[in-house]
Design a protein around this motif. Structure first.
Motif, PDB file in Angstrom:
ATOM      1  N   THR A 310       0.845  -1.204   0.000  1.00 47.61           N
ATOM      2  CA  THR A 310       0.000   0.000   0.000  1.00 47.61           C
ATOM      3  C   THR A 310       0.881   1.255   0.000  1.00 47.61           C
ATOM      4  O   THR A 310       0.627   2.214  -0.729  1.00 47.61           O
ATOM      5  CB  THR A 310      -0.915   0.009   1.243  1.00 47.61           C
ATOM      6  OG1 THR A 310      -1.624  -1.228   1.280  1.00 47.61           O
ATOM      7  CG2 THR A 310      -1.898   1.152   1.201  1.00 47.61           C
ATOM      8  N   ARG A 311       1.928   1.201   0.802  1.00 46.89           N
ATOM      9  CA  ARG A 311       2.845   2.354   0.865  1.00 46.89           C
ATOM     10  C   ARG A 311       3.513   2.583  -0.494  1.00 46.89           C
ATOM     11  O   ARG A 311       3.651   3.719  -0.955  1.00 46.89           O
ATOM     12  CB  ARG A 311       3.894   2.103   1.956  1.00 46.89           C
ATOM     13  CG  ARG A 311       4.773   3.290   2.251  1.00 46.89           C
ATOM     14  CD  ARG A 311       5.775   2.950   3.342  1.00 46.89           C
ATOM     15  NE  ARG A 311       6.768   3.975   3.483  1.00 46.89           N
ATOM     16  CZ  ARG A 311       6.647   5.035   4.258  1.00 46.89           C
ATOM     17  NH1 ARG A 311       5.578   5.189   4.993  1.00 46.89           N
ATOM     18  NH2 ARG A 311       7.602   5.943   4.322  1.00 46.89           N
ATOM     19  N   THR A 312       3.938   1.485  -1.122  1.00 46.13           N
ATOM     20  CA  THR A 312       4.587   1.611  -2.436  1.00 46.13           C
ATOM     21  C   THR A 312       3.605   2.167  -3.463  1.00 46.13           C
ATOM     22  O   THR A 312       3.971   2.989  -4.310  1.00 46.13           O
ATOM     23  CB  THR A 312       5.137   0.234  -2.901  1.00 46.13           C
ATOM     24  OG1 THR A 312       5.904  -0.335  -1.849  1.00 46.13           O
ATOM     25  CG2 THR A 312       6.000   0.377  -4.132  1.00 46.13           C
ATOM     26  N   VAL A 313       2.342   1.736  -3.389  1.00 52.81           N
ATOM     27  CA  VAL A 313       1.319   2.251  -4.319  1.00 52.81           C
ATOM     28  C   VAL A 313       1.186   3.767  -4.130  1.00 52.81           C
ATOM     29  O   VAL A 313       1.177   4.532  -5.109  1.00 52.81           O
ATOM     30  CB  VAL A 313      -0.038   1.555  -4.080  1.00 52.81           C
ATOM     31  CG1 VAL A 313      -1.167   2.264  -4.828  1.00 52.81           C
ATOM     32  CG2 VAL A 313       0.030   0.097  -4.493  1.00 52.81           C
ATOM     33  N   ARG A 314       1.124   4.197  -2.881  1.00 50.55           N
ATOM     34  CA  ARG A 314       0.973   5.654  -2.626  1.00 50.55           C
ATOM     35  C   ARG A 314       2.190   6.425  -3.144  1.00 50.55           C
ATOM     36  O   ARG A 314       2.054   7.505  -3.718  1.00 50.55           O
ATOM     37  CB  ARG A 314       0.758   5.894  -1.122  1.00 50.55           C
ATOM     38  CG  ARG A 314      -0.616   5.407  -0.673  1.00 50.55           C
ATOM     39  CD  ARG A 314      -0.907   5.752   0.769  1.00 50.55           C
ATOM     40  NE  ARG A 314      -2.309   5.421   1.074  1.00 50.55           N
ATOM     41  CZ  ARG A 314      -2.721   4.786   2.159  1.00 50.55           C
ATOM     42  NH1 ARG A 314      -1.855   4.391   3.062  1.00 50.55           N
ATOM     43  NH2 ARG A 314      -4.004   4.537   2.351  1.00 50.55           N
ATOM     44  N   GLU A 315       3.371   5.826  -2.971  1.00 56.25           N
ATOM     45  CA  GLU A 315       4.596   6.470  -3.435  1.00 56.25           C
ATOM     46  C   GLU A 315       4.580   6.573  -4.969  1.00 56.25           C
ATOM     47  O   GLU A 315       4.921   7.617  -5.532  1.00 56.25           O
ATOM     48  CB  GLU A 315       5.766   5.579  -2.998  1.00 56.25           C
ATOM     49  CG  GLU A 315       7.042   6.302  -2.657  1.00 56.25           C
ATOM     50  CD  GLU A 315       8.130   5.275  -2.326  1.00 56.25           C
ATOM     51  OE1 GLU A 315       7.817   4.188  -1.773  1.00 56.25           O
ATOM     52  OE2 GLU A 315       9.287   5.580  -2.629  1.00 56.25           O
ATOM     53  N   ALA A 316       4.165   5.500  -5.611  1.00 50.81           N
ATOM     54  CA  ALA A 316       4.138   5.473  -7.081  1.00 50.81           C
ATOM     55  C   ALA A 316       3.135   6.490  -7.612  1.00 50.81           C
ATOM     56  O   ALA A 316       3.390   7.173  -8.608  1.00 50.81           O
ATOM     57  CB  ALA A 316       3.791   4.067  -7.571  1.00 50.81           C
ATOM     58  N   LEU A 317       1.979   6.605  -6.941  1.00 47.42           N
ATOM     59  CA  LEU A 317       0.969   7.576  -7.392  1.00 47.42           C
ATOM     60  C   LEU A 317       1.458   8.999  -7.175  1.00 47.42           C
ATOM     61  O   LEU A 317       1.271   9.867  -8.021  1.00 47.42           O
ATOM     62  CB  LEU A 317      -0.353   7.340  -6.648  1.00 47.42           C
ATOM     63  CG  LEU A 317      -1.097   6.065  -7.045  1.00 47.42           C
ATOM     64  CD1 LEU A 317      -2.311   5.857  -6.150  1.00 47.42           C
ATOM     65  CD2 LEU A 317      -1.528   6.096  -8.519  1.00 47.42           C
ATOM     66  N   ALA A 318       2.124   9.234  -6.038  1.00 44.61           N
ATOM     67  CA  ALA A 318       2.637  10.579  -5.753  1.00 44.61           C
ATOM     68  C   ALA A 318       3.707  10.955  -6.780  1.00 44.61           C
ATOM     69  O   ALA A 318       3.777  12.106  -7.228  1.00 44.61           O
ATOM     70  CB  ALA A 318       3.207  10.634  -4.336  1.00 44.61           C
ATOM     71  N   ALA A 319       4.526   9.983  -7.188  1.00 44.43           N
ATOM     72  CA  ALA A 319       5.614  10.273  -8.139  1.00 44.43           C
ATOM     73  C   ALA A 319       5.059  10.681  -9.500  1.00 44.43           C
ATOM     74  O   ALA A 319       5.691  11.445 -10.227  1.00 44.43           O
ATOM     75  CB  ALA A 319       6.505   9.043  -8.287  1.00 44.43           C
ATOM     76  N   ARG A 320       3.876  10.178  -9.846  1.00 46.43           N
ATOM     77  CA  ARG A 320       3.270  10.542 -11.130  1.00 46.43           C
ATOM     78  C   ARG A 320       2.963  12.033 -11.191  1.00 46.43           C
ATOM     79  O   ARG A 320       2.920  12.620 -12.248  1.00 46.43           O
ATOM     80  CB  ARG A 320       1.959   9.775 -11.355  1.00 46.43           C
ATOM     81  CG  ARG A 320       2.128   8.288 -11.477  1.00 46.43           C
ATOM     82  CD  ARG A 320       0.809   7.614 -11.738  1.00 46.43           C
ATOM     83  NE  ARG A 320       0.319   7.936 -13.067  1.00 46.43           N
ATOM     84  CZ  ARG A 320      -0.733   8.691 -13.323  1.00 46.43           C
ATOM     85  NH1 ARG A 320      -1.423   9.236 -12.342  1.00 46.43           N
ATOM     86  NH2 ARG A 320      -1.110   8.935 -14.550  1.00 46.43           N
ATOM     87  N   HIS A 321       2.709  12.609 -10.018  1.00 46.93           N
ATOM     88  CA  HIS A 321       2.368  14.035 -10.002  1.00 46.93           C
ATOM     89  C   HIS A 321       3.583  14.892  -9.693  1.00 46.93           C
ATOM     90  O   HIS A 321       3.520  16.101  -9.744  1.00 46.93           O
ATOM     91  CB  HIS A 321       1.273  14.304  -8.969  1.00 46.93           C
ATOM     92  CG  HIS A 321       0.034  13.517  -9.257  1.00 46.93           C
ATOM     93  ND1 HIS A 321      -0.738  13.756 -10.358  1.00 46.93           N
ATOM     94  CD2 HIS A 321      -0.531  12.470  -8.622  1.00 46.93           C
ATOM     95  CE1 HIS A 321      -1.748  12.893 -10.377  1.00 46.93           C
ATOM     96  NE2 HIS A 321      -1.644  12.103  -9.340  1.00 46.93           N
TER      97      HIS A 321
END
Ligand SMILES: NC(=O)c1ccc[n+]([C@@H]2O[C@H](COP(=O)([O-])OP(=O)(O)OC[C@H]3O[C@@H](n4cnc5c(N)ncnc54)[C@H](O)[C@@H]3O)[C@@H](O)[C@H]2O)c1
Length: 322
Positions: A310-321
């Motif tokens: 879940t943490r990695t998913v949030r990190e990946a989504l944040a990196a997109r922005h």
């Protein structure tokens, strides 16, 4: 991948909706409920998972079931794919995800033990996110490895014996594991390198490949040129050109996989799975131990993995922005 405008929330596609996938979906409830992401989940046999479906999580099929949206359609709309289906599925589906330009979170990190799969997963243009999974401390170990500060990296994983029974085991081997009772001596079921370990225990030693990934170091730590840092073995495949995208990372990973030593122990007295990491070298001596609470979905699985994903998913989504 559909271009996402500020008004379109990113679309996340889970590959696998088992113990980890479902927990990740539950953990992402705040974002889902706020309309900050759309979540879909793929299963091979969706009908068999009907009772486990969550409101607001659309199901799609990787199989040939009629009446469900197909994986290919969902992938075309996804901004991020999150694999939590197993090493075989990661190898089958992962390379096409990144080749199609979609970012991929990898939970079955053991897929990286196969040199050709690793090369393809790291080749882009989609970005590969390797989750820490059931262990961690990778900030410390990664920093030491980046400075060429580790000579020896080991992991001992200790689990309940029945969770280690495998289809390839002889009846006698399986019976020995099943017969162990609390108080009996632990049995070492594997000692060797991560690639051999994941081949034999595909759901149990992803952490060992994760550890190799975390301690792969930087190119200068292994060789001064990519050619010097190339592994001797490429699993029977023609070696990729060393300047190909991801080739240097893949070479570092292969060297790191040759350094990590794995021990897998069946202990009838353990309550929780235990992972003990020991890394030593010029940078020092680092000993880390993990015993996470079991997953609420599956008591045989560590709960920490879904939290890490879940943490990695949030990190990946944040990196997109970013
Ligand atoms: N990195 C780590 O530390 C770590 C720790 C634990 C597990 N894992 C990995 O995570 C994987 C999932 O763990 P889990 O506990 O959720 O297992 P699980 O068996 O509960 O769930 C896996 C789900 O994936 C589905 N699936 C398998 N192949 C598929 C395919 N081709 N298409 C669509 N769906 C498919 C299965 O039907 C199942 O529902 C494990 O197999 C292991 O490789 C990694």
């Amino acid at each position: 991948m559909t271009p996402t405008t500020p008004s379109t929330p990113p679309s996340v596609l889970l590959l696998g909706f088992g113990a980890i996938g479902r927990q990740v979906a539950l953990r992402l409830a705040p974002e889902r409920e706020a309309g900050a992401l759309r979540l879909r989940a793929a299963e091979r046999k969706v009908a068999a998972h009907r009772d486990r479906v969550l409101p607001g999580v659309g199901m799609v099929t990787t199989g040939d079931e009629a009446g469900w949206p197909r994986w290919e359609e969902a992938l075309a709309e996804a901004d991020l794919v999150v694999e939590c289906a197993g090493v075989a599925a990661a190898r089958e589906y992962g390379p096409a995800v990144v080749a199609g330009g979609t970012d991929l979170v990898l939970t079955s990190v053991g897929a990286l033990a196969d040199p050709e799969t690793a090369r393809r997963l790291l080749a882009g243009p989609g970005r590969l996110w390797v989750t820490a999974g059931a262990i961690g401390g990778f900030d410390v170990l990664g920093a030491a490895a980046d400075a060429d500060g580790l000579d020896d990296v080991r992991i001992r994983t200790t689990k309940v014996p029945t969770s280690l029974v495998q289809p390839w085991m002889s009846e006698a081997e399986a019976a020995t594991l099943r017969a162990l009772r609390p108080g009996d001596e632990p049995v070492t079921v594997f000692a060797g390198d991560p690639a051999a370990a994941i081949e034999r225990f595909p759901a149990n030693v992803n952490v060992a490949i994760g550890l190799a990934w975390a301690t792969r170091g930087r190119p200068a730590a292994v060789g001064t040129t990519p050619a010097e840092s190339a592994p001797e073995s490429t699993g029977g495949q023609a070696p990729a050109p060393q300047d190909a995208p991801g080739a240097a990372e893949a070479a570092l990973l292969q060297a790191s996989l040759e350094r990590v030593r794995v021990e897998l122990v069946a202990d009838p007295s353990v309550v929780r799975s235990r992972h003990e990491v020991l890394a030593t070298g010029p940078a020092g001596r680092f000993e880390l131990s993990f015993e996470s609470a079991p997953s609420p979905e599956n008591p045989k699985t560590s709960g920490l993995t879904a939290l890490s994903v879940t943490r990695t998913v949030r990190e990946a989504l944040a990196a997109r922005h970013g």
